[in-house]
Design an enzyme around this catalytic site. Structure first.
Site, short mmCIF file in Angstrom:
data_model
loop_
_atom_site.label_atom_id
_atom_site.label_comp_id
_atom_site.label_asym_id
_atom_site.label_seq_id
_atom_site.Cartn_x
_atom_site.Cartn_y
_atom_site.Cartn_z
N GLY A 16 5.59 -7.13 9.85
CA GLY A 16 4.73 -7.94 9.00
C GLY A 16 5.26 -8.05 7.57
O GLY A 16 6.46 -7.96 7.34
N LYS A 50 -1.55 6.59 -2.38
CA LYS A 50 -1.47 5.15 -2.09
C LYS A 50 -2.84 4.49 -2.26
O LYS A 50 -2.99 3.46 -2.91
CB LYS A 50 -0.94 4.95 -0.67
N CYS A 106 -5.15 -5.95 0.86
CA CYS A 106 -5.22 -4.49 0.70
C CYS A 106 -6.24 -3.95 -0.29
O CYS A 106 -6.86 -2.92 0.00
CB CYS A 106 -3.84 -3.95 0.37
P1 NAD Z 1 0.81 -7.39 8.93
O1 NAD Z 1 -0.44 -7.70 9.66
O2 NAD Z 1 1.53 -8.46 8.19
O3 NAD Z 1 1.87 -6.74 9.95
C1 NAD Z 1 1.57 -5.76 10.86
C2 NAD Z 1 2.37 -6.05 12.14
O4 NAD Z 1 2.20 -4.96 13.05
C3 NAD Z 1 1.91 -7.31 12.89
O5 NAD Z 1 2.99 -8.21 13.03
C4 NAD Z 1 1.42 -6.78 14.25
O6 NAD Z 1 1.70 -7.66 15.32
C5 NAD Z 1 2.22 -5.50 14.37
N1 NAD Z 1 1.66 -4.53 15.31
C6 NAD Z 1 0.37 -4.11 15.43
N2 NAD Z 1 0.27 -3.18 16.42
C7 NAD Z 1 1.52 -3.01 16.91
C8 NAD Z 1 2.06 -2.18 17.95
N3 NAD Z 1 1.30 -1.34 18.64
N4 NAD Z 1 3.38 -2.27 18.21
C9 NAD Z 1 4.17 -3.12 17.50
N5 NAD Z 1 3.72 -3.92 16.53
C10 NAD Z 1 2.40 -3.87 16.23
O7 NAD Z 1 0.45 -6.19 7.95
P2 NAD Z 1 1.19 -5.81 6.57
O8 NAD Z 1 0.66 -6.65 5.47
O9 NAD Z 1 2.65 -5.73 6.82
O10 NAD Z 1 0.61 -4.35 6.34
C11 NAD Z 1 1.01 -3.26 7.13
C12 NAD Z 1 0.53 -1.99 6.47
O11 NAD Z 1 1.14 -1.84 5.21
C13 NAD Z 1 -0.98 -1.94 6.21
O12 NAD Z 1 -1.43 -0.63 6.40
C14 NAD Z 1 -1.10 -2.32 4.75
O13 NAD Z 1 -2.24 -1.74 4.14
C15 NAD Z 1 0.15 -1.72 4.16
N6 NAD Z 1 0.66 -2.38 2.96
C16 NAD Z 1 0.70 -3.73 2.87
C17 NAD Z 1 1.23 -4.35 1.73
C18 NAD Z 1 1.29 -5.85 1.60
O14 NAD Z 1 1.69 -6.32 0.54
N7 NAD Z 1 0.94 -6.63 2.59
C19 NAD Z 1 1.77 -3.57 0.71
C20 NAD Z 1 1.74 -2.18 0.84
C21 NAD Z 1 1.19 -1.60 1.97
C1 UGA Z 2 -1.19 -4.85 -4.37
C2 UGA Z 2 -0.52 -3.80 -5.27
O1 UGA Z 2 -0.16 -4.41 -6.50
C3 UGA Z 2 0.73 -3.22 -4.60
O2 UGA Z 2 1.26 -2.18 -5.39
C4 UGA Z 2 0.34 -2.67 -3.22
O3 UGA Z 2 1.47 -2.17 -2.55
C5 UGA Z 2 -0.31 -3.76 -2.41
O4 UGA Z 2 -1.47 -4.27 -3.11
C6 UGA Z 2 -0.80 -3.31 -1.07
O5 UGA Z 2 -1.05 -2.13 -0.87
O6 UGA Z 2 -0.95 -4.21 -0.24
P1 UGA Z 2 -0.76 -7.41 -3.83
O7 UGA Z 2 -2.15 -7.35 -3.29
O8 UGA Z 2 0.32 -7.96 -2.96
O9 UGA Z 2 -0.27 -5.92 -4.24
O10 UGA Z 2 -0.73 -8.24 -5.19
P2 UGA Z 2 -1.22 -7.91 -6.69
O11 UGA Z 2 -0.21 -8.44 -7.60
O12 UGA Z 2 -1.64 -6.52 -6.84
O13 UGA Z 2 -2.51 -8.85 -6.83
C7 UGA Z 2 -3.70 -8.58 -6.13
C8 UGA Z 2 -4.79 -9.53 -6.58
O14 UGA Z 2 -5.19 -9.23 -7.92
C9 UGA Z 2 -4.35 -10.99 -6.60
O15 UGA Z 2 -5.41 -11.79 -6.12
C10 UGA Z 2 -4.09 -11.26 -8.06
O16 UGA Z 2 -4.20 -12.59 -8.42
C11 UGA Z 2 -5.17 -10.41 -8.71
N1 UGA Z 2 -4.91 -10.04 -10.12
C12 UGA Z 2 -3.81 -9.30 -10.44
C13 UGA Z 2 -5.80 -10.42 -11.11
O17 UGA Z 2 -6.82 -11.08 -10.83
N2 UGA Z 2 -5.56 -10.05 -12.40
C14 UGA Z 2 -4.47 -9.31 -12.76
O18 UGA Z 2 -4.31 -9.01 -13.96
C15 UGA Z 2 -3.57 -8.93 -11.74
#
Ligand code: NAD
Ligand code: UGA
Length: 462
Positions: free
Chosen positions: A13, A219, A275
């Site tokens: 993902g 986290k 998130c």
């Molecule tokens: P996502 O939904 O984009 O991707 C997750 C992927 O895992 C999907 O493609 C799904 O098909 C796959 N999956 C689920 N079950 C599976 C299995 N059993 N075997 C193989 N594949 C499987 O999610 P994401 O945004 O990449 O987030 C993943 C994790 O990372 C979450 O816990 C999220 O909180 C964390 N995270 C996300 C971000 C972000 O910016 N999106 C940043 C930091 C942390």
């Molecule tokens: C956030 C964190 O910034 C990452 O460090 C973390 O890894 C991630 O969540 C996660 O765990 O998924 P993200 O959600 O991708 O990242 O983007 P951000 O830049 O944090 O923005 C989040 C939301 O806050 C957006 O809707 C953005 O527009 C809003 N925002 C951000 C505000 O409204 N005001 C600000 O000053 C900053």
């Protein structure tokens, strides 16, 4: 060709794909394979049209793909061949049963643990990349050690801090890399193996280690603190609107205090993304589980203020437009939850559009990258909504524009041309405070920023 290490990532993902692409790019001596249960996602990772939009991602993927970066749906083979397994599956908020609407849904996570146990033929390090409730590593260990088959698994927590839209920059030059492990000999050994990967490009002082629970909890806390800053400034934006103070001036003055810092103090229509809300609610649930009611109420208020801010934005539109939106055309500039991404998960735009449609407004949505997701998000919701790529076309004939995403392109449009194409009186609601509102006012718009005095052409007598 033989590689020094075989790394597998389960979950292709937003996190798994870019993170592994960066490891493969920086470490040609390792073989990195990313697997997923979703074949469409894997096919997209193999194609020219990657499944996610992220500036700079194409270049990093293309440089390493088929050299030492591989995408596959063969999860079992991947597990058998790997030394280190990153698990980066989704951990959404639970929608059913105990903890529904708050706790993390760990079903995908647990499935992965069982799959690793069923297929592993040698000892492995398992890396928690997904964001998880504190103490999940213990559950993972319990599943993995449920068979006495002489295979050793060490579970290490290495949460990801990248933000969407800047993922490649964040991965290439992270503020810190956090690696938590058990404080045992094998735990420390496993932790050092993961440190070795990052050492290939991250300076030593930025790689920090901790016990596994601190790493898991850090986290959740990092996301909660970031979201808390946004809710804090958004709550003040409401007070600014009542008192003629300007929230941008307030956040500048406050943020110049070194102890506070100036980042994440932009008032907005509310935070979105997959998130922040999910992780805070997870924290709230954990605190309640441990009987810490006051602590959980404190963090829950961050989400409550965010809901209030989204609601406030719609009410401002309704009240400014004479308390009726029925049949009026409103153009949304942006649908993604932030700029430079096509991701719309938890985007404030979803809430705003649905509320506007409930008021029987006609909504035209424009966004450079998120229109496909927008259509999927609104499928099944009744109302008159259309999706238009070109912002000029989208605004034509509209009564109002609402800026929901801070895409750069919206800063420099020809607003005179747009004004001339709109129905009068024409309104702009700037949910991101990115526009020059005095200039827009001079063109003839009635302008409503967030947390700043509105500028309208209505006088008390007309
Ligand atoms: P996502 O939904 O984009 O991707 C997750 C992927 O895992 C999907 O493609 C799904 O098909 C796959 N999956 C689920 N079950 C599976 C299995 N059993 N075997 C193989 N594949 C499987 O999610 P994401 O945004 O990449 O987030 C993943 C994790 O990372 C979450 O816990 C999220 O909180 C964390 N995270 C996300 C971000 C972000 O910016 N999106 C940043 C930091 C942390
Ligand atoms: C956030 C964190 O910034 C990452 O460090 C973390 O890894 C991630 O969540 C996660 O765990 O998924 P993200 O959600 O991708 O990242 O983007 P951000 O830049 O944090 O923005 C989040 C939301 O806050 C957006 O809707 C953005 O527009 C809003 N925002 C951000 C505000 O409204 N005001 C600000 O000053 C900053």
């Amino acid at each position: 060709m033989t590689f020094e290490k075989n790394i597998l990532c389960i979950g292709a993902g937003y996190v798994g794909g870019p993170t592994m692409a960066m490891i493969a790019h920086k470490c040609p001596q390792y073989k990195v394979t990313v697997v997923d249960i979703n074949p469409d996602r894997i096919n997209a990772w193999k194609s020219e049209d990657l499944p996610i939009y992220e500036p700079g991602l194409d270049e990093v993927v293309t440089a390493a793909r088929e050299r030492n970066l591989f995408f596959s749906t063969d999860i079992e083979k991947g597990i058998k061949e790997s030394d280190i397994i990153f698990v980066s599956v989704n951990t959404p908020t639970k929608t059913f049963g105990e903890g529904a609407g708050m706790a993390s849904d760990l079903q995908y996570w647990e499935k992965t643990a069982r799959q690793i146990l069923d297929n592993a033929e040698s000892s492995k390090i398992i890396v928690e990349k997904s964001t998880l409730p504190v103490r999940t590593a213990r559950a993972m260990e319990r599943i993995l050690t449920s068979r006495n088959n002489h295979i050793r698994f060490d579970v290490v927590a290495n949460p990801e801090f990248l933000a969407e839209g800047t993922a490649i920059r964040d991965l290439e030059n992270p503020d810190r890399i956090l690696i938590g492990s058990r404080e045992t000999d094998s735990g420390r050994e496993a932790r050092n193996e993961i440190v070795d990967i990052y050492r290939n490009w991250v300076p030593e002082e930025k790689i920090i280690t901790s016990n596994v629970w601190s790493s898991e909890l850090s986290k959740l806390v990092a996301n909660a603190f970031l979201a808390q800053r946004i809710s804090s400034i958004n709550s003040i934006s409401a007070l600014c609107e009542k008192t003629q103070a300007d929230v941008a001036e307030v956040s500048k003055a406050v943020g110049m205090d070194n102890r506070i810092g100036n980042k994440f103090l932009n008032a907005s229509v509310g935070f979105g993304g997959s998130c922040f809300k999910k992780d805070i609610l997870n924290l709230v649930y954990l605190c309640r589980h441990y009987g810490l009611e006051e602590v959980s109420n404190y963090w829950e208020s961050v989400v409550r203020i965010n809901d209030y801010q989204k609601q406030r934005f719609v009410l401002t539109i309704l009240e400014a437009m004479f308390n009726t939106l029925a049949g009026k055309r409103i153009c949304l500039f942006g649908f993604a939850f932030k700029a430079d991404t096509g991701d719309t998960r938890e985007s404030p735009a979803i809430f705003i559009t649905k509320k506007l449609l409930d008021e029987k407004a006609v909504v035209n949505i424009t966004d450079p990258k998120a229109l496909e997701n927008a259509e999927a998000d609104l499928a099944g919701h009744n109302g008159n909504v259309s999706f238009v790529k070109d912002p000029y076309e989208a605004a034509t004939g509209c009564d109002a524009i609402a800026v929901v995403t801070e895409w750069d392109i919206y800063r420099n449009l020809d607003y005179e041309k747009i004004f001339n194409s709109m129905r009068k009186p024409a309104f702009i609601f700037d949910g991101r405070n990115i526009l020059d509102y005095k200039y827009l006012y001079n063109i003839g718009f009635n302008v409503y920023p967030i947390g700043k005095p509105k500028l309208t052409h209505f006088t008390k007598t007309n």
